[in-house]
Every structure is written in C-alpha cells, then in structure tokens.
Enzyme design. Structure first.
Site, PDB file in Angstrom:
ATOM      1  N   ASN A  61     -30.728 -12.942 -15.724  1.00 50.52           N
ATOM      2  CA  ASN A  61     -31.317 -11.619 -15.958  1.00 50.52           C
ATOM      3  C   ASN A  61     -32.216 -11.294 -14.768  1.00 50.52           C
ATOM      4  OD1 ASN A  61     -32.649  -9.371 -16.885  1.00 50.52           O
ATOM      5  ND2 ASN A  61     -33.767 -10.423 -18.526  1.00 50.52           N
ATOM      6  N   TRP A  62     -31.698 -10.450 -13.890  1.00 58.57           N
ATOM      7  CA  TRP A  62     -32.449 -10.159 -12.653  1.00 58.57           C
ATOM      8  C   TRP A  62     -33.636  -9.235 -12.902  1.00 58.57           C
ATOM      9  CZ3 TRP A  62     -28.038  -8.804  -8.580  1.00 58.57           C
ATOM     10  CH2 TRP A  62     -27.182  -9.909  -8.464  1.00 58.57           C
ATOM     11  N   LYS A  63     -33.686  -8.617 -14.057  1.00 54.52           N
ATOM     12  CA  LYS A  63     -34.758  -7.645 -14.360  1.00 54.52           C
ATOM     13  C   LYS A  63     -34.823  -6.600 -13.233  1.00 54.52           C
ATOM     14  CE  LYS A  63     -36.947 -11.232 -17.032  1.00 54.52           C
ATOM     15  NZ  LYS A  63     -38.159 -11.825 -17.588  1.00 54.52           N
ATOM     16  N   HIS A  94     -34.445  -7.298 -25.360  1.00 46.87           N
ATOM     17  CA  HIS A  94     -35.320  -8.180 -24.590  1.00 46.87           C
ATOM     18  C   HIS A  94     -36.771  -7.843 -24.932  1.00 46.87           C
ATOM     19  CE1 HIS A  94     -37.372 -10.106 -21.290  1.00 46.87           C
ATOM     20  NE2 HIS A  94     -36.277 -10.842 -21.122  1.00 46.87           N
ATOM     21  N   GLU A 153     -39.332  -7.606 -23.188  1.00 42.12           N
ATOM     22  CA  GLU A 153     -39.987  -6.641 -22.296  1.00 42.12           C
ATOM     23  C   GLU A 153     -39.629  -5.208 -22.704  1.00 42.12           C
ATOM     24  OE1 GLU A 153     -38.534  -8.363 -18.652  1.00 42.12           O
ATOM     25  OE2 GLU A 153     -39.842 -10.091 -18.983  1.00 42.12           O
ATOM     26  N   GLU A 207     -35.853 -16.174 -27.280  1.00 45.51           N
ATOM     27  CA  GLU A 207     -36.795 -16.134 -26.165  1.00 45.51           C
ATOM     28  C   GLU A 207     -38.226 -16.012 -26.683  1.00 45.51           C
ATOM     29  OE1 GLU A 207     -34.794 -14.897 -22.319  1.00 45.51           O
ATOM     30  OE2 GLU A 207     -35.499 -13.063 -23.249  1.00 45.51           O
ATOM     31  N   GLY A 262     -41.582 -15.976 -18.220  1.00 46.21           N
ATOM     32  CA  GLY A 262     -42.262 -15.708 -16.954  1.00 46.21           C
ATOM     33  C   GLY A 262     -43.627 -16.368 -16.840  1.00 46.21           C
ATOM     34  N   SER A 321     -38.807 -19.402 -19.059  1.00 40.87           N
ATOM     35  CA  SER A 321     -39.169 -20.406 -18.053  1.00 40.87           C
ATOM     36  C   SER A 321     -38.196 -21.585 -18.018  1.00 40.87           C
ATOM     37  CB  SER A 321     -40.613 -20.901 -18.262  1.00 40.87           C
ATOM     38  OG  SER A 321     -41.513 -19.827 -18.125  1.00 40.87           O
ATOM     39  N   GLY A 330     -34.496 -15.831 -16.234  1.00 41.38           N
ATOM     40  CA  GLY A 330     -35.109 -14.762 -15.451  1.00 41.38           C
ATOM     41  C   GLY A 330     -35.389 -15.245 -14.040  1.00 41.38           C
ATOM     42  N   GLY A 331     -36.625 -15.651 -13.789  1.00 33.20           N
ATOM     43  CA  GLY A 331     -37.072 -16.017 -12.443  1.00 33.20           C
ATOM     44  C   GLY A 331     -36.137 -16.968 -11.709  1.00 33.20           C
TER      45      GLY A 331
HETATM   46  P1  PGA Z   1     -37.978 -16.291 -17.245  1.00 31.35           P
HETATM   47  O1  PGA Z   1     -37.382 -15.013 -18.023  1.00 31.35           O
HETATM   48  O2  PGA Z   1     -36.849 -17.257 -17.077  1.00 31.35           O
HETATM   49  O3  PGA Z   1     -38.491 -15.745 -15.939  1.00 31.35           O
HETATM   50  O4  PGA Z   1     -39.072 -16.851 -18.098  1.00 31.35           O
HETATM   51  C1  PGA Z   1     -36.460 -15.181 -19.048  1.00 31.35           C
HETATM   52  C2  PGA Z   1     -36.095 -13.830 -19.606  1.00 31.35           C
HETATM   53  O5  PGA Z   1     -36.985 -12.978 -19.731  1.00 31.35           O
HETATM   54  O6  PGA Z   1     -34.922 -13.550 -19.918  1.00 31.35           O
END
Ligand code: PGA
Length: 251
Positions: free
Chosen positions: A9-11, A96, A98, A168, A174, A214, A235-236
């Site tokens: 997930n590149w956001k 998600h 966010e 999640e 993050g 994470s 994500g990251g």
């Molecule tokens: P993260 O994000 O791996 O940076 O914690 C995961 C996500 O939000 O899908």
C-alpha cells in the site's frame, strides 16, 4: 485452499517514475512461481501503468486504495469502481483506518463501497482493526466483529469469496510498533471464527486474512508462520524493493 498474499500500500507516496522503478525492481527480484500473490496499490494516477507492467504475471496484481461510494455522476474528484474495473484491476482496498479516521468513512458508507465494488467485478481487501484505547479497554473483539457485520456480512456466500480481510491494529500502523505474532494470531483466529459463525467453516478456511501494521523484513517470517496469518498489507516497507521482496519471501 486459501492464498498467501502480500500487498504493498503505497498510500500518497512515490511519483510516477519512482513507482515504475520500484515495480521493475520487485519484478526482477521476486520469483513468480513462489505461490504468493503480490499486489501493488499505487496512486490512481499510475494504477493503469503499474497494472500493465504486471499483466504478464499471474501472481502480480494491483489494487486501488479506495473507490467512491457513489456509482457515477457529478462528484468532482472522485473515482468510481467501474472506472477502476475498466483498467482490469483486480482489487480495491476498502476501509483503511486512515480513510476511516481522516475522511470519516463509516461502516455504512463502506457497505455501499463493498456493494459497488462487487457489482463492478472488483475483489476487496477489507481492513478492520482497533485503536490502542479500544484494545486497552478490552472492546477490540466486539469492535472488529461490528466492522465486519456492518460492512461485509450482508454478502452472500458466493460474494464473500471475493473478500480478503486485512487486520490492521491502528496503534501499529506507521508507528514501528508491531503487534506480536501471538497478538495478531489471536485476532486472526477470532476473525476466522466469526466468519465460520456467519457463513461456514469452508468459507472461513478459504478466506485470506492479512496482517498490517509495521510489518517489515525482520518480523514478517514470524508473523507469516502463524496458522491464521496469510500474508501482509504493507505500508512503509513496501516502498523499497529489497524490503518488500524480503517480506514476499518470508513464507
Ligand atoms: P505500515 O502501514 O506498514 O507503514 O505500518 C500499513 C498500512 O497502513 O497498510
């Protein structure tokens, strides 16, 4: 038999050139016969390009990060499920944390998005998970069950086959704090039980349940070794080809 899946997930990260380079690198590093479905979820702007880059590999797929809860019409700036489907994209991520937090997405609105996605032949990576407060006050099981009940449990058995669940925990996204593999497994087992109660054991056993928060090359192996963890929503660590590939190879 359920699938192992790793989603990047590149956001709102990476420009077009950086995204293309990342996909090229991952394609060169990952073997495409390792039985893990790899899903890139870039910005809408490069979804078409990335999807084309993956077209020759059965195990490489793409996902949009969101879709509109409206089907079509005068909704400036929105992208519909039908538009995403017209690119031959396989999945959309929905719910998600966010999006729930910053864009006020509710379970009811997500139900509309779920229905529109399925209507337009998109499979769904449906996110659920609790905040730290909810975990500390012990309401996390009920909360996750409610998220599923209000947004996806109205689906028929056949429709539910198009759903991948991503657990999640918000406190792990993050932050560098990962749920321990036992904490994650406990929730994954719970989600599978809830699916069994609602549908049946066969559907529950065939549903892929991913962990997100994470997840990185160091902890992925331990997480993925758990019986009910079928991969990750990353994500990251998905923004770097080497890290992402190491996670893909962690089964
Ligand atoms: P993260 O994000 O791996 O940076 O914690 C995961 C996500 O939000 O899908």
């Amino acid at each position: 038999m359920r699938k192992n899946i790793v989603v990047g997930n590149w956001k709102m990260n990476l420009n077009r050139e950086e995204g293309i380079k990342l996909v090229e690198e991952v394609i060169s590093l990952v073997s495409t016969d390792n039985n893990v479905e790899v899903v890139f979820s870039p910005s809408f702007l490069y979804l078409h390009k990335v999807n084309k880059m993956c077209a020759n590999y059965n195990l490489l797929q793409t996902a949009s990060q969101n879709i509109s809860h409206n089907e079509r019409g005068a909704f400036t700036g929105e992208v519909s499920s039908q538009m995403v489907n017209s690119l031959n994209v396989k999945y959309t991520i929905l719910g998600h944390s966010e999006r729930r937090e910053y864009f006020n997405e509710t379970n009811i609105e997500l139900k509309q998005k779920v229905d529109l996605s399925l209507k337009n032949n998109l499979e769904i990576i449906f996110c659920c998970g609790e905040s730290l407060n909810q975990r500390e006050s012990g309401v996390h099981f009920d909360w996750i069950k409610q998220q599923l009940t209000e947004s996806v449990f109205h689906l028929t058995e056949k429709e539910f086959e198009k759903i991948v669940i991503a657990y999640e925990p918000i406190w792990a996204i993050g932050t560098g704090v990962t749920a321990s593999s036992d904490q994650a497994e406990e929730i994954h087992q719970f989600v599978r039980n809830v699916i069994t109660e609602k549908y049946n054991e066969n559907i529950a056993e065939n549903t892929s349940i991913l962990y997100g928060g994470s997840c990185n090359p160091t902890n992925a192996k331990e997480l993925f070794s758990k019986k009910n963890i079928d991969g990750g929503l990353i994500g990251g660590a998905s923004l770097n080809a080497e890290n992402f590939t190491r996670i893909i190879k962690s089964f």
